[in-house]
Design an enzyme around this catalytic site. Sequence first.
Site, mmCIF file in Angstrom:
data_model
loop_
_atom_site.group_PDB
_atom_site.id
_atom_site.type_symbol
_atom_site.label_atom_id
_atom_site.label_comp_id
_atom_site.label_asym_id
_atom_site.label_seq_id
_atom_site.Cartn_x
_atom_site.Cartn_y
_atom_site.Cartn_z
ATOM 1 N N ARG A 179 -23.838 5.105 -27.694
ATOM 2 C CA ARG A 179 -22.967 5.900 -28.564
ATOM 3 C C ARG A 179 -22.868 7.329 -28.033
ATOM 4 O O ARG A 179 -21.786 7.930 -28.050
ATOM 5 C CB ARG A 179 -23.488 5.896 -29.998
ATOM 6 N N CYS A 237 -27.429 12.994 -35.589
ATOM 7 C CA CYS A 237 -27.281 11.574 -35.271
ATOM 8 C C CYS A 237 -25.872 11.179 -35.695
ATOM 9 O O CYS A 237 -24.922 11.932 -35.475
ATOM 10 C CB CYS A 237 -28.367 10.751 -35.959
#
Length: 282
Positions: A179, A237
Amino acid sequence: MSARVTTTVSELRELLVSDRPPVVLDVRWALGDPHGRDHYADGHIPGAVYVDLDTELAAPASPEVGRHPLPDLAELQSAARRWGIRDGQAVVVHDDLGNTAAARAWWLLRHAGVTDVTLLDGALGAWRAAGLPLETGVPTAPAPGDVVLKPGGLPVTDADGAAELAGGGLLLDARAAERYRGEVEPVDPRAGHIPGAVSAPTGENLAADGTFLPPEVLRKRFEELGADAGSRIGVYCGSGVTAAHQIAALALAGFEATLFPGSWSAWSADPARPAATGPLPS
């Protein structure tokens, strides 16, 4: 951050039969799995109270503040009292995923002034591995607590602050490496990472059994990522959940870090914010 971060299974077992047992919070949650309460009912530590991350540990989502913005303090206090937390009482939190979700409750309570709150090292898996009993079903609600929360116990920042840390400090991206590189993006508007942020996947804080790596190993890990005694460190995150786990790991390693609660979900929703891709920070 000098307070203890973790409690072992053996320590919790002794505390639960002591004169002052802790409140045990079960934060069963995983991205894409809405059945945390069912998992809790299937088996949990005796006396543990279920906590719903989406509704009790976060305010409603929006593009401006991300998928899991910090809850209003008054609402968090009401929830903490529902969980049975009394002033001065110890709290132990866990999930069934290496504490990557439970760390959100740990961080929020620390931020709100609860000093004696720890993560059950190894989470529910460690309790099972020790052969300790589980209870099933949903127990009656605990007696209401009286805890008084106050903000400011741990530092937070916004998107501008995260950008400044990426340029002038150390900003860690706690998401999975793919990611960070922008190869996949399952939930947020754009792929990639905040320019200047360093990839530091949360899973690399844990041993194979789901316990935290030893403090000296964690310290070496973060030093290799650029941390030192004088570092200003920020963490983000996807939505501010697993970043809290990274902050716990940093605390074990002897570093204090600032949370960017909006994280990539808020940053990527703002078209004026740039995105970097690939394995390097910029």
